[in-house]
Design a protein around this motif. Structure first.
Motif, PDB file in Angstrom:
ATOM      1  N   ASP A 106       0.813  -1.314   0.015  1.00  0.00           N
ATOM      2  CA  ASP A 106       0.084  -0.185  -0.143  1.00  0.00           C
ATOM      3  C   ASP A 106       0.884   1.199  -0.145  1.00  0.00           C
ATOM      4  O   ASP A 106       1.648   1.617   1.028  1.00  0.00           O
ATOM      5  CB  ASP A 106      -0.881   0.010   1.158  1.00  0.00           C
ATOM      6  CG  ASP A 106      -1.776   1.102   1.426  1.00  0.00           C
ATOM      7  OD1 ASP A 106      -1.823   2.085   0.610  1.00  0.00           O
ATOM      8  OD2 ASP A 106      -2.030   1.545   2.687  1.00  0.00           O
ATOM      9  N   SER A 108      -0.201   4.273  -0.339  1.00  0.00           N
ATOM     10  CA  SER A 108      -1.017   5.407  -0.158  1.00  0.00           C
ATOM     11  C   SER A 108      -0.142   6.635   0.726  1.00  0.00           C
ATOM     12  O   SER A 108      -0.106   7.718   0.755  1.00  0.00           O
ATOM     13  CB  SER A 108      -2.408   5.156   0.344  1.00  0.00           C
ATOM     14  OG  SER A 108      -2.300   4.495   1.464  1.00  0.00           O
ATOM     15  N   PHE A 112       1.154  10.339  -0.281  1.00  0.00           N
ATOM     16  CA  PHE A 112       0.426  11.237   0.572  1.00  0.00           C
ATOM     17  C   PHE A 112       1.545  12.125   1.204  1.00  0.00           C
ATOM     18  O   PHE A 112       1.331  13.455   1.169  1.00  0.00           O
ATOM     19  CB  PHE A 112      -0.491  10.883   1.618  1.00  0.00           C
ATOM     20  CG  PHE A 112      -1.426  11.866   2.246  1.00  0.00           C
ATOM     21  CD1 PHE A 112      -2.509  12.372   1.411  1.00  0.00           C
ATOM     22  CD2 PHE A 112      -1.214  12.662   3.236  1.00  0.00           C
ATOM     23  CE1 PHE A 112      -3.257  13.569   1.961  1.00  0.00           C
ATOM     24  CE2 PHE A 112      -1.766  13.643   3.770  1.00  0.00           C
ATOM     25  CZ  PHE A 112      -3.146  13.717   3.183  1.00  0.00           C
ATOM     26  N   LEU A 134       1.970   8.460  -7.034  1.00  0.00           N
ATOM     27  CA  LEU A 134       2.038   7.064  -6.564  1.00  0.00           C
ATOM     28  C   LEU A 134       3.017   6.301  -7.341  1.00  0.00           C
ATOM     29  O   LEU A 134       3.647   5.152  -6.624  1.00  0.00           O
ATOM     30  CB  LEU A 134       0.556   6.470  -6.955  1.00  0.00           C
ATOM     31  CG  LEU A 134      -0.491   6.765  -6.070  1.00  0.00           C
ATOM     32  CD1 LEU A 134      -1.964   6.632  -6.871  1.00  0.00           C
ATOM     33  CD2 LEU A 134      -0.685   6.217  -4.869  1.00  0.00           C
ATOM     34  N   VAL A 217      -6.116   2.163  -2.884  1.00  0.00           N
ATOM     35  CA  VAL A 217      -5.233   2.977  -2.645  1.00  0.00           C
ATOM     36  C   VAL A 217      -5.657   4.311  -2.573  1.00  0.00           C
ATOM     37  O   VAL A 217      -5.430   5.409  -1.909  1.00  0.00           O
ATOM     38  CB  VAL A 217      -3.856   3.045  -3.580  1.00  0.00           C
ATOM     39  CG1 VAL A 217      -4.335   3.394  -4.862  1.00  0.00           C
ATOM     40  CG2 VAL A 217      -2.670   3.594  -3.111  1.00  0.00           C
ATOM     41  N   TRP A 218      -6.874   4.339  -3.511  1.00  0.00           N
ATOM     42  CA  TRP A 218      -7.544   5.665  -3.494  1.00  0.00           C
ATOM     43  C   TRP A 218      -8.426   6.029  -2.251  1.00  0.00           C
ATOM     44  O   TRP A 218      -8.654   6.949  -1.665  1.00  0.00           O
ATOM     45  CB  TRP A 218      -8.546   5.964  -4.909  1.00  0.00           C
ATOM     46  CG  TRP A 218      -7.418   5.964  -5.802  1.00  0.00           C
ATOM     47  CD1 TRP A 218      -6.947   4.925  -6.654  1.00  0.00           C
ATOM     48  CD2 TRP A 218      -6.915   7.491  -6.358  1.00  0.00           C
ATOM     49  NE1 TRP A 218      -6.159   5.705  -7.855  1.00  0.00           N
ATOM     50  CE2 TRP A 218      -6.022   6.865  -7.601  1.00  0.00           C
ATOM     51  CE3 TRP A 218      -6.803   8.728  -6.109  1.00  0.00           C
ATOM     52  CZ2 TRP A 218      -5.312   7.809  -8.311  1.00  0.00           C
ATOM     53  CZ3 TRP A 218      -6.317   9.509  -6.554  1.00  0.00           C
ATOM     54  CH2 TRP A 218      -5.431   9.253  -7.804  1.00  0.00           C
ATOM     55  N   ARG A 220      -7.738   4.822   0.472  1.00  0.00           N
ATOM     56  CA  ARG A 220      -6.615   5.104   1.894  1.00  0.00           C
ATOM     57  C   ARG A 220      -6.209   6.407   1.616  1.00  0.00           C
ATOM     58  O   ARG A 220      -5.803   7.086   2.552  1.00  0.00           O
ATOM     59  CB  ARG A 220      -5.765   4.013   1.884  1.00  0.00           C
ATOM     60  CG  ARG A 220      -6.116   2.726   2.120  1.00  0.00           C
ATOM     61  CD  ARG A 220      -5.084   1.598   1.903  1.00  0.00           C
ATOM     62  NE  ARG A 220      -5.795   0.162   2.095  1.00  0.00           N
ATOM     63  CZ  ARG A 220      -5.595  -1.061   1.103  1.00  0.00           C
ATOM     64  NH1 ARG A 220      -4.660  -0.703   0.287  1.00  0.00           N
ATOM     65  NH2 ARG A 220      -6.415  -2.039   1.604  1.00  0.00           N
ATOM     66  N   LEU A 221      -5.954   7.087   0.263  1.00  0.00           N
ATOM     67  CA  LEU A 221      -5.474   8.371   0.454  1.00  0.00           C
ATOM     68  C   LEU A 221      -6.627   9.323   0.760  1.00  0.00           C
ATOM     69  O   LEU A 221      -6.268  10.346   1.332  1.00  0.00           O
ATOM     70  CB  LEU A 221      -5.190   8.789  -1.182  1.00  0.00           C
ATOM     71  CG  LEU A 221      -3.944   8.166  -1.943  1.00  0.00           C
ATOM     72  CD1 LEU A 221      -3.920   8.139  -3.602  1.00  0.00           C
ATOM     73  CD2 LEU A 221      -2.431   9.123  -1.201  1.00  0.00           C
ATOM     74  N   ASN A 222      -7.726   9.021   0.410  1.00  0.00           N
ATOM     75  CA  ASN A 222      -8.747   9.868   1.023  1.00  0.00           C
ATOM     76  C   ASN A 222      -8.804   9.738   2.657  1.00  0.00           C
ATOM     77  O   ASN A 222      -9.220  10.877   3.296  1.00  0.00           O
ATOM     78  CB  ASN A 222     -10.149   9.465   0.494  1.00  0.00           C
ATOM     79  CG  ASN A 222     -10.272  10.267  -0.954  1.00  0.00           C
ATOM     80  OD1 ASN A 222      -9.970  11.133  -1.238  1.00  0.00           O
ATOM     81  ND2 ASN A 222     -10.988   9.372  -1.805  1.00  0.00           N
ATOM     82  N   HIS A 224      -6.322   9.230   4.565  1.00  0.00           N
ATOM     83  CA  HIS A 224      -5.105  10.231   4.888  1.00  0.00           C
ATOM     84  C   HIS A 224      -5.462  11.486   4.754  1.00  0.00           C
ATOM     85  O   HIS A 224      -5.288  12.398   5.671  1.00  0.00           O
ATOM     86  CB  HIS A 224      -3.898   9.963   3.981  1.00  0.00           C
ATOM     87  CG  HIS A 224      -3.276   8.505   4.100  1.00  0.00           C
ATOM     88  ND1 HIS A 224      -2.670   8.144   5.563  1.00  0.00           N
ATOM     89  CD2 HIS A 224      -3.161   7.476   3.223  1.00  0.00           C
ATOM     90  CE1 HIS A 224      -2.315   6.908   5.069  1.00  0.00           C
ATOM     91  NE2 HIS A 224      -2.495   6.780   3.861  1.00  0.00           N
TER      92      HIS A 224
END
Ligand SMILES: [Zn+2]
Length: 375
Positions: A106, A108, A112, A134, A217-218, A220-222, A224
């Motif tokens: 992962d 992310s 980030f 990424l 990953v998107w 999890r990015l959100n 973060h």
């Protein structure tokens, strides 16, 4: 078409392998990544890729591709070379026993972190900018073994894609797929076009499979973003990733592979990657169910496995789906489903050991938790 070769870390000097990717259309816009047989002993995807390659080359020559389609026609050169006592073994890397479709990192948090300066200055990085971050995070992953370098190369090709289709198969099975619960509205047309008998949905299957490393990953990015700024998530689910299970390992024929390749191309057309009239969507022949509702049938005894002819059928809890015969005692043990559901996959070997799962039944209620995928 452009061919790229990605050198893997050699185990010892003189044994370098390469991963090959075929690039159709134009890079810089939307991107699809299709890879075949990450589990190297699952051949249906290899034949589908063979047919896709021809169709994509023709579409490319006619300038009908919108964006880029990357085809990795043989995603696992390491596993493809593994043969033990005459049998191909491509699910696990033999040196350390790891599943080739697990442990995708992962990235992310790393991506980030690299965007923090821009975010702290009040900016919202674009999807394109996040994709660069990424890609840089994947490129920075260690590749100190051949397996790690293979994972990094595969993830590097897919992490900035809008769509990832990972072509697998089961042992004996009907067509089915795995995807993230949140992506189901976008994947549902693919399920119809390819004729999936069941689509298995989860947010976290456990084990970090390839498709989830690309799509989740998107999410999890959100997460973060929300933790850092306290404001709502700024990014869409920018990668639709699907693991397609192209029936069973011996379902290898030109007729099936051409059907599957055409269904995949129809889906790409539906999603706007191919300049052609949108395809008519057939009625669904299956439905979506929680992966946590897929329950394996496990045998408590070793012996000769005799399946009942129920593959692709709805079964009820308590139904006998197979027998295990003990030639010494002369006894037969009935193996029964634990849940009502679709018997969508079953073991292909006919001599089984105690403790082995011999079939999978997809129920409608989530009854399991933790690691949801088979080993
Ligand atoms: Zn597989």
């Amino acid at each position: 078409m452009r061919t790229e070769k990605h050198l893997l870390t050699p185990c010892v000097p003189g044994t370098t392998r390469e991963l090959v990717s075929l690039h159709f259309g134009r890079s810089g816009g939307r991107k699809v990544l299709i890879q075949a047989s990450l589990h190297a002993d699952e051949p249906p995807g290899l034949l589908v890729a063979y047919h896709l390659r021809r169709e994509l080359a023709a579409l490319d020559a006619q300038q009908h591709l919108r964006g880029e389609v990357v085809l990795v026609p043989m995603a696992n050169p390491v596993g493809s070379a593994q043969r033990v006592l005459g049998r191909a073994l491509g699910r696990f890397e033999l040196a350390i026993g790891e599943n080739f479709n697990r442990r995708y990192v992962d990235v992310s948090a790393a991506a980030f972190a690299s965007l923090r300066g821009e975010i702290d200055a009040g900016g919202v990085p674009s999807v394109a900018r996040v994709r660069v971050a990424l890609s840089e995070a994947v490129a920075a992953l260690p590749a100190s073994s051949e397996l790690m370098s293979l994972r990094r190369a595969l993830l590097g090709l897919a992490i900035n894609a809008d769509m990832v289709l990972d072509l697998h198969c089961d042992t004996e099975a009907v067509m089915h797929l795995y995807t993230a619960t949140t992506l189901w509205p976008q994947v549902e047309p693919l399920a119809r076009l390819i004729g999936a008998r069941v689509s298995l949905l989860a947010l976290d299957s456990g084990g970090e499979p390839f498709d989830e490393a690309c799509s989740m990953v998107w999410t999890r990015l959100n997460e973060h973003w929300h933790r850092h700024t306290g404001s709502p998530a700024p990014w869409p689910h920018a990668c639709v990733a699907v693991t397609l299970e192209l029936r069973g390992e011996t379902d290898v024929s030109h007729d099936l592979a051409m059907l599957d390749a055409r269904a995949i191309l129809a889906y790409l057309t539906h999603q706007g990657f191919i300049d052609a009239p949108p395809p008519a969507l057939p009625d669904a022949i299956g439905d979506a169910r929680p992966l946590a509702g897929s329950v394996p049938v496990v045998t408590a005894h070793g012996g000769v496995l005799v399946h009942r002819p129920l593959l692709g059928q709805q079964v009820r809890a308590g139904d006998c789906i197979a027998e295990v015969i003990d030639p010494l005692s002369g006894e037969s043990t009935a193996l029964t489903s634990v849940v009502d559901g679709l018997l969508y996959a079953r073991e292909s070997v006919r001599i089984v050991h105690a403790g082995m799962p011999i079939a999978k039944v997809a129920g409608t209620a989530a009854v399991r938790s933790g690691e949801l995928l088979s080993v």
